[in-house]
Scaffold this active site. Structure first.
Site, PDB file in Angstrom:
ATOM      1  N   SER A  35      -7.413  38.517 -27.549  1.00  0.00           N
ATOM      2  CA  SER A  35      -8.643  38.688 -28.320  1.00  0.00           C
ATOM      3  C   SER A  35      -9.050  40.128 -28.526  1.00  0.00           C
ATOM      4  CB  SER A  35      -9.793  37.933 -27.645  1.00  0.00           C
ATOM      5  OG  SER A  35     -10.012  38.433 -26.335  1.00  0.00           O
ATOM      6  N   HIS A  66      -7.586  32.201 -30.796  1.00  0.00           N
ATOM      7  CA  HIS A  66      -7.460  33.025 -31.997  1.00  0.00           C
ATOM      8  C   HIS A  66      -6.226  32.686 -32.828  1.00  0.00           C
ATOM      9  CE1 HIS A  66     -10.785  35.687 -30.838  1.00  0.00           C
ATOM     10  NE2 HIS A  66     -10.368  35.455 -29.604  1.00  0.00           N
ATOM     11  N   LYS A  69     -13.778  29.567 -34.371  1.00  0.00           N
ATOM     12  CA  LYS A  69     -13.185  30.760 -34.982  1.00  0.00           C
ATOM     13  C   LYS A  69     -12.607  30.386 -36.355  1.00  0.00           C
ATOM     14  CE  LYS A  69     -12.734  33.031 -30.558  1.00  0.00           C
ATOM     15  NZ  LYS A  69     -13.493  32.037 -29.776  1.00  0.00           N
TER      16      LYS A  69
END
Length: 399
Positions: free
Chosen positions: A180, A208, A243
């Site tokens: 990240s 992610h 996300k």
């Protein structure tokens, strides 16, 4: 000292070390422009990689989902597990190529709950030193022998696997798929091979990666799919829905036995009120959009390549990253704060990342790109970055 005196002293120490954090208040989710503390800024700090947080279909689905109830009313095991949750779990299992999935209220809860359910005293957990805080805290809380290796160091990982084999018990290896703060990808294929050799279980955090990357047959399944790894190679996959999916919550995907086991033993799942039905509905809609509009991932890839090419031409201190996370390593906390403040004055919001989030001496600007950014906006950011770095060069603020 009194509590108040202790709090004041510790906060003052943070300020003096340029590590004090302050909240920024946005009027709405960035798209990618946002009103921040009353001023419109172009944001390069959002994890909304595919631009789905403001997608009209996702918002409409959430509104419709709210008709099922403002909240789930209880934990999943009491009476808070709704049909919409079951549908979301089935869809996640499908798009990740796993037998089953389980939704959690957050990625932090998913990681801590899963680690603490799988290993404990008499076992081992092996972690990359740059793992996300939730994986680090899970390793601390579970009671297993905690063994760490240098970032993506396969030799170091193997040495820890050998130590774990000598310790006895079960061994879980937990890593991020996409890191990240650095944006780089773990060498998952090689890690999976080592885990097979030493009979260890590999857990990958796809916070992610999910939705932003994958393979031709599993385009949403993150870095695990991009590395060509299946459920046998990576038996524990965690992903977040806040996300690339632009929403909230998280999941763990794997075998049916794994999911059944977590329902029994993952305490943050067992003892937390279920995900609001509106959130589950929004996540389902987001996954449908991701599948139906692969051009969003292609736009993101193009923006990443464009940014790196132009940043390279400007000789900006860019770290190696093929993901949407593009860090500029500046080193000094004071310099990072000065450059971030100048960028904000010029109309850009970029994350200033300092210890303890990253190791001492590696403070950085964390630039995140989305499919909604235009090349003109990226060019404008690069021009502002170049000007700001020149204004606050080494002679002004030592690195």
């Amino acid at each position: 000292m009194t509590l108040a005196e202790t709090l004041r002293a510790r906060l003052q120490e943070r300020r003096e070390r340029n590590l004090y954090r302050q909240l920024k208040t946005l009027a709405a989710a960035p798209s990618p422009r946002a009103v921040v503390d009353g001023r419109e800024l172009l944001t390069f700090s959002s994890n909304d990689y595919l631009g789905l947080a403001t997608h009209p279909e996702v918002i409409a689905a959430q509104r419709e989902g709210a008709s099922l109830g403002a909240g789930a009313t209880a934990s999943h095991l009491v009476n808070g597990h709704l049909e919409i949750h079951a549908r979301l779990q089935e869809k996640i299992a499908e798009v990740t190529g796993r037998e089953a999935a389980l939704v959690f209220s957050s990625g932090y809860m998913a990681n801590i709950g899963t680690i603490c359910a799988l290993v404990g005293r008499g076992d081992n957990i092996i972690s990359d030193r740059l793992n996300h805080a939730s994986l680090i805290d899970g390793a601390r809380l579970c009671g297993a022998a905690s063994l760490r290796f240098a970032h993506s160091d396969l030799g170091g990982m193997e040495r820890q696997l050998q130590r774990a084999a000598q310790n006895g018990g079960n061994t879980l290896v937990a890593v991020d798929g996409v890191y990240s703060m650095d944006g780089d990808l773990a060498p998952l294929a090689e890690m999976a091979g080592l885990c097979r050799r030493y009979n260890a279980w590999l857990m990958v955090d796809e916070a992610h990666g999910f939705g932003a990357m994958g393979s031709s047959d599993l385009p949403l399944a993150g870095s695990v799919a991009a590395a060509g790894l299946d459920q046998d190679a990576v038996p524990v996959m965690m992903g977040t829905l806040g996300k690339a999916a632009g929403n909230a919550g998280a999941f763990v995907a794997g075998s049916r036995e794994l999911i059944d086991y977590l329902v029994q033993f993952a305490r943050p799942y067992v003892y937390t009120t279920g995900m609001p039905p509106a959130v589950a509905a929004g996540c389902l809609a987001a996954i449908d959009v991701m599948l139906r509009e692969p051009e969003r991932r292609e736009l993101l890839k193009c923006n990443i390549a464009f940014f790196r090419t132009r940043a390279g031409a400007l000789k900006l201190p860019l770290m190696e990253s093929a993901s949407a996370i593009q860090p500029l390593l500046l080193g000094c906390e004071k310099k990072v704060m000065a450059v971030a403040a100048e960028l904000q004055r010029l109309g850009f919001l970029v994350g200033a990342i300092r210890p303890p989030t990253v190791p001492a001496g590696t403070a950085r600007l964390r630039i995140t790109l989305t499919a909604n950014h235009t090349q003109a906006q990226i060019e404008a950011l690069l021009a502002a970055l170049d000007a700001s770095l020149r204004a606050f060069g080494a002679s002004a603020v030592p690195v």
